[in-house]
Design a protein around this motif. Structure first.
Motif, PDB file in Angstrom:
ATOM      1  N   HIS A   9      -0.905   9.487   3.310  1.00  0.00           N
ATOM      2  CA  HIS A   9       0.063   9.702   2.236  1.00  0.00           C
ATOM      3  C   HIS A   9       1.435   9.084   2.510  1.00  0.00           C
ATOM      4  N   ILE A  40       1.161   5.496   1.577  1.00  0.00           N
ATOM      5  CA  ILE A  40       1.127   5.339   0.113  1.00  0.00           C
ATOM      6  C   ILE A  40       2.531   5.502  -0.458  1.00  0.00           C
ATOM      7  N   THR A  55      -6.576   2.474  -3.094  1.00  0.00           N
ATOM      8  CA  THR A  55      -5.868   3.551  -3.809  1.00  0.00           C
ATOM      9  C   THR A  55      -6.085   3.550  -5.319  1.00  0.00           C
ATOM     10  N   ALA A  79      -2.138   8.775  -5.142  1.00  0.00           N
ATOM     11  CA  ALA A  79      -1.456   7.487  -5.301  1.00  0.00           C
ATOM     12  C   ALA A  79      -0.970   7.308  -6.736  1.00  0.00           C
TER      13      ALA A  79
END
Length: 222
Positions: free
Chosen positions: A155, A158, A190, A196
């Motif tokens: 994460h 992202i 993603t 995302a």
């Protein structure tokens, strides 16, 4: 708590030159605050529900580090009045909040040994600047590349990629060689990831707010 996205954004972005990026540049400051909010999203302290932003865990929200107090108070007040994403994200343009967050996260990077403390004089007032070490900056870039190449970016990756893409900084961070492949790998990994998609929504919305505020400031100064 670890605000990984915000820390890595500082390590990639902060440059002193004639003026420190995260002490004097409005756009860089605003995206630094967005990175902080994306960290709170990652940890489930904030949540996006459609076009609304909510606080699903009030206890954890109330226990944020002291340097996030101004952010917490402002966001609490804003959400009580209007929890629409495009309204709640306006706090990213707050100079007072970003400086409090910068001092807090900067102090953590100093403890981590990833930055050095530098004094900078601006408008007759000295400021503490956290200047990233070259090795720390390169470590962030290497980790980003590795995460993207893995096909399962975490994460914080992202989050940071979305902010870099929004600010048109991917070429500047990664260089032109191999950038197309890196972007393709990220998009493939993603494309159907709900997290995302939420990050992209927040980043795009914040980008519109930042651009609008910048035009407003430029108009006022002209």
């Amino acid at each position: 708590m670890a605000l990984t996205t915000a820390k890595n954004f500082l390590l990639l972005t902060e440059r002193i030159d004639e003026k420190p990026m995260l002490r004097t540049r409005f756009t860089a400051q605003a995206y630094f605050l967005l990175a902080t909010l994306l960290d709170l999203l990652d940890q489930g302290i904030l949540q996006v529900d459609g076009d609304r932003i909510v606080v699903p865990d009030v206890d954890r929200f109330d226990q944020l580090p002291q340097y996030l107090n101004a952010l917490r108070i402002r966001l609490t007040s804003d959400l009580m009045q209007n929890d629409q994403l495009k309204t709640a994200l306006k706090l990213v343009t707050s100079w007072d909040i970003v400086n409090a967050v910068y001092d807090g996260i900067g102090a953590e990077t100093l403890t981590d040994g990833t930055t050095e403390r530098v004094l900078f004089q601006n408008n007759l007032k000295p400021h503490v600047i956290y200047e990233p070490k070259a090795a720390s900056r390169q470590a962030v870039i290497a980790d980003l590349k590795a995460q993207i190449a893995s096909g399962q970016p975490n994460h914080p990756t992202i989050n940071l990629y979305a902010v870099l893409a929004q600010t048109d900084a991917l070429k500047w961070v990664f260089g032109e060689v191999g950038l197309d492949k890196l972007q393709s790998q990220f998009e493939t990994a993603t494309s159907v990831d709900p997290y995302a998609q939420t990050v992209q929504l927040m980043t795009t919305t914040a980008g519109e707010i930042i651009q609008s505020k910048k035009f407003e400031m430029d108009s006022w100064l002209s």
